[in-house]
Write a protein that holds these residues in place. Sequence first.
Motif, PDB file in Angstrom:
ATOM      1  N   ARG A   1       2.365  17.602   5.131  1.00  0.00           N
ATOM      2  CA  ARG A   1       1.458  17.188   4.038  1.00  0.00           C
ATOM      3  C   ARG A   1       1.324  15.679   4.105  1.00  0.00           C
ATOM      4  O   ARG A   1       2.192  14.997   4.632  1.00  0.00           O
ATOM      5  CB  ARG A   1       2.050  17.568   2.675  1.00  0.00           C
ATOM      6  CG  ARG A   1       2.179  19.064   2.492  1.00  0.00           C
ATOM      7  CD  ARG A   1       2.785  19.380   1.136  1.00  0.00           C
ATOM      8  NE  ARG A   1       1.943  18.885   0.036  1.00  0.00           N
ATOM      9  CZ  ARG A   1       2.244  19.055  -1.249  1.00  0.00           C
ATOM     10  NH1 ARG A   1       3.348  19.679  -1.606  1.00  0.00           N
ATOM     11  NH2 ARG A   1       1.452  18.582  -2.195  1.00  0.00           N
ATOM     12  N   GLN A   2       0.240  15.142   3.577  1.00  0.00           N
ATOM     13  CA  GLN A   2       0.099  13.685   3.577  1.00  0.00           C
ATOM     14  C   GLN A   2      -0.657  13.189   2.357  1.00  0.00           C
ATOM     15  O   GLN A   2      -1.447  13.920   1.781  1.00  0.00           O
ATOM     16  CB  GLN A   2      -0.542  13.187   4.878  1.00  0.00           C
ATOM     17  CG  GLN A   2      -1.768  13.929   5.355  1.00  0.00           C
ATOM     18  CD  GLN A   2      -3.035  13.559   4.642  1.00  0.00           C
ATOM     19  OE1 GLN A   2      -3.127  12.475   4.063  1.00  0.00           O
ATOM     20  NE2 GLN A   2      -4.015  14.428   4.641  1.00  0.00           N
ATOM     21  N   TRP A   3      -0.349  11.962   2.010  1.00  0.00           N
ATOM     22  CA  TRP A   3      -1.027  11.285   0.904  1.00  0.00           C
ATOM     23  C   TRP A   3      -1.454   9.909   1.409  1.00  0.00           C
ATOM     24  O   TRP A   3      -0.709   9.266   2.167  1.00  0.00           O
ATOM     25  CB  TRP A   3      -0.075  11.116  -0.286  1.00  0.00           C
ATOM     26  CG  TRP A   3       0.456  12.440  -0.766  1.00  0.00           C
ATOM     27  CD1 TRP A   3      -0.136  13.282  -1.666  1.00  0.00           C
ATOM     28  CD2 TRP A   3       1.687  13.084  -0.369  1.00  0.00           C
ATOM     29  NE1 TRP A   3       0.639  14.405  -1.842  1.00  0.00           N
ATOM     30  CE2 TRP A   3       1.763  14.316  -1.058  1.00  0.00           C
ATOM     31  CE3 TRP A   3       2.718  12.755   0.511  1.00  0.00           C
ATOM     32  CZ2 TRP A   3       2.827  15.199  -0.906  1.00  0.00           C
ATOM     33  CZ3 TRP A   3       3.787  13.636   0.666  1.00  0.00           C
ATOM     34  CH2 TRP A   3       3.840  14.830  -0.033  1.00  0.00           C
TER      35      TRP A   3
ATOM     36  N   ILE B   1       3.198   5.753   7.593  1.00  0.00           N
ATOM     37  CA  ILE B   1       2.496   5.384   8.824  1.00  0.00           C
ATOM     38  C   ILE B   1       1.248   4.565   8.516  1.00  0.00           C
ATOM     39  O   ILE B   1       0.412   4.959   7.682  1.00  0.00           O
ATOM     40  CB  ILE B   1       2.100   6.663   9.622  1.00  0.00           C
ATOM     41  CG1 ILE B   1       3.343   7.337  10.185  1.00  0.00           C
ATOM     42  CG2 ILE B   1       1.096   6.367  10.731  1.00  0.00           C
ATOM     43  CD1 ILE B   1       4.070   6.568  11.290  1.00  0.00           C
ATOM     44  N   ASP B   2       1.114   3.456   9.223  1.00  0.00           N
ATOM     45  CA  ASP B   2      -0.064   2.611   9.090  1.00  0.00           C
ATOM     46  C   ASP B   2      -1.225   3.244   9.869  1.00  0.00           C
ATOM     47  O   ASP B   2      -1.034   3.749  10.977  1.00  0.00           O
ATOM     48  CB  ASP B   2       0.263   1.213   9.651  1.00  0.00           C
ATOM     49  CG  ASP B   2      -0.754   0.173   9.224  1.00  0.00           C
ATOM     50  OD1 ASP B   2      -1.559   0.458   8.304  1.00  0.00           O
ATOM     51  OD2 ASP B   2      -0.738  -0.935   9.799  1.00  0.00           O
ATOM     52  N   LEU B   3      -2.410   3.199   9.257  1.00  0.00           N
ATOM     53  CA  LEU B   3      -3.563   3.873   9.869  1.00  0.00           C
ATOM     54  C   LEU B   3      -4.508   2.879  10.554  1.00  0.00           C
ATOM     55  O   LEU B   3      -4.543   1.689  10.201  1.00  0.00           O
ATOM     56  CB  LEU B   3      -4.326   4.652   8.796  1.00  0.00           C
ATOM     57  CG  LEU B   3      -3.524   5.747   8.067  1.00  0.00           C
ATOM     58  CD1 LEU B   3      -4.374   6.403   6.976  1.00  0.00           C
ATOM     59  CD2 LEU B   3      -2.997   6.806   9.031  1.00  0.00           C
ATOM     60  N   VAL B   4      -5.276   3.380  11.492  1.00  0.00           N
ATOM     61  CA  VAL B   4      -6.287   2.574  12.187  1.00  0.00           C
ATOM     62  C   VAL B   4      -7.306   2.080  11.158  1.00  0.00           C
ATOM     63  O   VAL B   4      -7.701   2.831  10.265  1.00  0.00           O
ATOM     64  CB  VAL B   4      -7.022   3.447  13.237  1.00  0.00           C
ATOM     65  CG1 VAL B   4      -8.135   2.650  13.909  1.00  0.00           C
ATOM     66  CG2 VAL B   4      -6.052   3.979  14.272  1.00  0.00           C
TER      67      VAL B   4
ATOM     68  N   THR C   1       0.850  -1.202   0.000  1.00  0.00           N
ATOM     69  CA  THR C   1       0.000   0.000   0.000  1.00  0.00           C
ATOM     70  C   THR C   1       0.881   1.245   0.000  1.00  0.00           C
ATOM     71  O   THR C   1       0.643   2.197  -0.743  1.00  0.00           O
ATOM     72  CB  THR C   1      -0.930  -0.005   1.234  1.00  0.00           C
ATOM     73  OG1 THR C   1      -1.581  -1.275   1.292  1.00  0.00           O
ATOM     74  CG2 THR C   1      -1.970   1.086   1.150  1.00  0.00           C
ATOM     75  N   GLU C   2       1.904   1.209   0.828  1.00  0.00           N
ATOM     76  CA  GLU C   2       2.827   2.350   0.890  1.00  0.00           C
ATOM     77  C   GLU C   2       3.516   2.550  -0.466  1.00  0.00           C
ATOM     78  O   GLU C   2       3.635   3.689  -0.946  1.00  0.00           O
ATOM     79  CB  GLU C   2       3.866   2.111   1.976  1.00  0.00           C
ATOM     80  CG  GLU C   2       4.821   3.274   2.148  1.00  0.00           C
ATOM     81  CD  GLU C   2       5.900   2.970   3.180  1.00  0.00           C
ATOM     82  OE1 GLU C   2       6.049   3.742   4.128  1.00  0.00           O
ATOM     83  OE2 GLU C   2       6.600   1.935   3.033  1.00  0.00           O
TER      84      GLU C   2
ATOM     85  N   PHE D   1      -3.195   3.501   4.794  1.00  0.00           N
ATOM     86  CA  PHE D   1      -1.807   3.850   5.069  1.00  0.00           C
ATOM     87  C   PHE D   1      -1.606   5.306   4.636  1.00  0.00           C
ATOM     88  O   PHE D   1      -2.300   5.794   3.746  1.00  0.00           O
ATOM     89  CB  PHE D   1      -0.874   2.919   4.264  1.00  0.00           C
ATOM     90  CG  PHE D   1       0.519   2.829   4.801  1.00  0.00           C
ATOM     91  CD1 PHE D   1       0.879   1.816   5.683  1.00  0.00           C
ATOM     92  CD2 PHE D   1       1.482   3.780   4.437  1.00  0.00           C
ATOM     93  CE1 PHE D   1       2.168   1.739   6.194  1.00  0.00           C
ATOM     94  CE2 PHE D   1       2.763   3.701   4.948  1.00  0.00           C
ATOM     95  CZ  PHE D   1       3.110   2.680   5.824  1.00  0.00           C
ATOM     96  N   ALA D   2      -0.682   5.999   5.270  1.00  0.00           N
ATOM     97  CA  ALA D   2      -0.419   7.393   4.861  1.00  0.00           C
ATOM     98  C   ALA D   2       1.071   7.649   4.774  1.00  0.00           C
ATOM     99  O   ALA D   2       1.858   7.116   5.563  1.00  0.00           O
ATOM    100  CB  ALA D   2      -1.059   8.364   5.850  1.00  0.00           C
TER     101      ALA D   2
END
Length: 343
Positions: A327-329, A217-220, A81-82, A336-337
């Motif tokens: 910033r984030q994608w 970073i892995d997201l909830v 995913t990343e 995932f971000a």
Amino acid sequence: MKRSDLFFALPSAIPSLPTPRFINLRGSESLEHETGSIACELTQGLTAQAAALPPKFFYNTLGSKLFEAITVLDEYYPTRTEAGIFQAASPQIAGALAQAGLNHPCLIDLGAGNCAKALSLMPVIRPRQYVPVDISTDFLRDAAGQVQNSFPALDIVGVGMDFSADLRLPDEVQLHDRVYFYPGSSLGNFQPAQALAFLRNMADKAQGKARGLLLGIDLVKDTATLQAAYDDALGVTAAFNKNLLRNVNELLAADFDVRQWKHVALFNTAQSRIEMHLEALSDLTVTWPGHSRPFLAGERIHTESSYKYTVESMTALLTQAGFSQVRQWTDPQQWFAVFWAAA
Ligand code: AVI
């Protein structure tokens, strides 16, 4: 033509492949001290009432290979995913670097492993210097050599060190235009307070350090997806977890019998973290020089926490640490971000 003429007709020197500089801060001068502190750290963890072992000890040579295998498992979505986010967002990432004036930065790859992630980003980041850093020294040395083969002109300084304790890099690493690269949600393996301290250390301008941080970073998300990622059908994560005991046997001359332990992975919703444990299958006692620890059947050793963040909670943490322009994608499922934060 005589044989001797033929010999002199051959090129006198076959061009040798460039080899990267490599600095092993886990080297021989500090080995005795390091061995002592490793033994203390492991003994402390094993003799604590709620036994725990630091996850950095997963990564001996076999552990690093098992982790590589985890990253290609169907259930372990973070890596692919990343990679998808990096690919989709590469023009924006290049734009963020350019905006920060980082045209040919020093790319510091924390926990570089096989260096594959940084390799795929080389055309986007275009570093002048590449600094892969990892605790698994031999594995890193090989990987850095392979990067050098692909990029013969790139200045590479491999560093073998445990950066979780201290992020101070050797003088060979340039002080200016540093971009830290910390993908794979490895920051999630720190307790939140430790993660903040680690980020603060990176953002600290007084040390002339980072101009930027590229962080995965892995997201909830739903518990079933999370738990499957840490308890795969093939049992690779179980092997990765149990290999920690083999490593402890080696480091501490302990007598863990891997067959007497079961892999457990669960999502602790209250703490927003996956926990990995090793659970004793029967009453048993583990011994090592000067110590022993009895375990009852069902008793666990906590081996890893993998914290899961939201975009908002990580943005807040980065800001609190002193980064700006966050910033984030994310991927379409928001699993995932990737964050860009300038210091
Ligand atoms: C390295 N780290 C981010 C991985 C994670 O997902 O927490 C380690 C891992 N443990 C089990 N599977 C992968």
